[in-house]
Enzyme design. Structure first.
Site, short mmCIF file in Angstrom:
data_model
loop_
_atom_site.label_atom_id
_atom_site.label_comp_id
_atom_site.label_asym_id
_atom_site.label_seq_id
_atom_site.Cartn_x
_atom_site.Cartn_y
_atom_site.Cartn_z
N THR A 128 -4.40 33.20 58.44
CA THR A 128 -3.76 33.84 57.30
C THR A 128 -2.79 32.86 56.64
OG1 THR A 128 -3.89 35.92 58.50
CG2 THR A 128 -2.38 35.86 56.65
N VAL B 16 -10.50 45.66 58.56
CA VAL B 16 -9.31 45.23 57.83
C VAL B 16 -8.19 45.00 58.84
CG1 VAL B 16 -7.58 45.89 56.12
CG2 VAL B 16 -9.97 46.51 55.76
N ASP C 23 -4.05 43.23 59.48
CA ASP C 23 -2.69 43.59 59.07
C ASP C 23 -2.30 43.00 57.71
OD1 ASP C 23 -2.72 41.02 60.52
OD2 ASP C 23 -0.58 41.00 60.12
#
Length: 318
Positions: free
Chosen positions: A183, A212, A214
């Site tokens: 991320t 999906v 966080d």
């Protein structure tokens, strides 16, 4: 590793910017010189983009969007171009953004053609009555608002495809082939004392069934509140969701008076107790900056009006 390895700095009031590009098994012996050079260059470019906004008196929300857009366009990171593949061989992108001055927020999940998902998340925040749009609806909203669209091949890179093929061939986990949670994110405080946070990701290699994590969930992967702090997270998303990592940190700062470093360390330790690994970046209205991670390393950097600038990768870099 045991304890999180945070860095913290206290600046006089002015602007601050902290960024990350993922956390995980990031060790010198497993890193090629080319990959390290590309990662440091990408982090510096993202700091440059956010700093250009803040140094001119711009606001925090513009700065975090600018920084994350740079990281989304950089194939060295798992967000936008260079995102990992789903099990079916596609790229599904998630992002979220939050303005600490109003606690307005926007997010998207499973988008497939928007060049910069973080900009789409901001449009959801500013130009819709909703917070989170997903899948085909998010793609349709993006087209309706005139955001730049690309062919899905724009996001694909040979390295990410090889990771998916290796995962399938050897029955590995996503973490085995990625070595990190890829991320990207940014948090900022502007000269007016307002904070903002933004996070974007391609998710997990081989993810299925519309999974999906966080990153697009406000309170889990992203949170910003002028009364406390701004947080962007990277890690094993299922555990970060269960812990409510980003909001939990802000709540500890707001209600218990903990420093960002203290709150980040405590929440990351609690997340690890659940089984989750990763890290967070933080900044607050006082100019405090921090990061905390319970992995071997985290791509990270910070800059401020006070002249501090750091780019780091490994856990032993201060």
């Amino acid at each position: 590793m045991t304890a999180a390895t945070p860095a913290a700095a206290q600046d006089t009031p002015g602007w601050t910017l902290v960024i990350h590009g993922g956390a995980g098994v990031i060790e010198r012996e497993r890193m090629t010189p080319e990959r390290e050079k590309a990662a440091r260059a990408g982090l510096n470019a993202a700091l440059d983009a956010g700093q250009a906004v803040l140094a001119k008196g711009g606001n925090a929300i513009d700065a975090v969007e600018a920084a994350v857009r740079v990281l989304e366009d950089d194939p060295a990171f798992n967000a936008g171009r260079g995102a990992v593949f789903t099990y079916e061989g596609t790229n599904e992108l998630d992002a979220s953004i939050m303005d600490g001055s109003t606690r307005a927020a926007g997010a998207v999940a499973g988008v497939t053609r928007t060049k910069n998902p973080i900009t789409l998340a901001r449009r959801v925040m500013e130009d819709s009555p909703h917070v989170l749009l997903a899948g085909k609806g998010a793609d349709a909203f993006s087209r309706e608002k005139g955001l730049e669209q690309v062919d899905p091949s724009w996001f694909a890179t040979p390295e990410r495809r090889q990771q998916l093929e290796k995962m399938k061939a050897q029955s590995l986990s996503a973490f085995d082939v990625d070595m990190k949670y890829g991320t990207v994110g940014a948090v900022a405080r502007d000269a007016a004392g307002h904070v903002a946070a933004a996070t974007s990701t391609g998710g997990m290699t081989g993810k299925r069934w519309g999974r999906v994590g966080d990153s697009p969930l406000i309170g889990a992967g992203t949170y910003a509140d002028d009364r406390a702090c701004a947080v962007s997270a990277t890690g094993s998303g299922e555990f970060f969701i269960r812990e409510g990592v980003a909001h939990e940190i802000c709540a500890r700062v707001r209600f218990k008076g903990e420093t960002l470093k203290q709150a980040g360390d405590i929440v990351m330790a609690e997340t690890k107790d659940l089984g989750g690994t990763g890290g967070v970046i933080l900044t607050g209205p006082t100019g405090e900056m921090a990061w905390s991670f319970n992995t071997a390393g985290m791509y990270r950097g910070h800059a401020s009006a006070g002249g501090t600038r750091v780019v780091a990768i490994y856990g032993d870099e201060k």
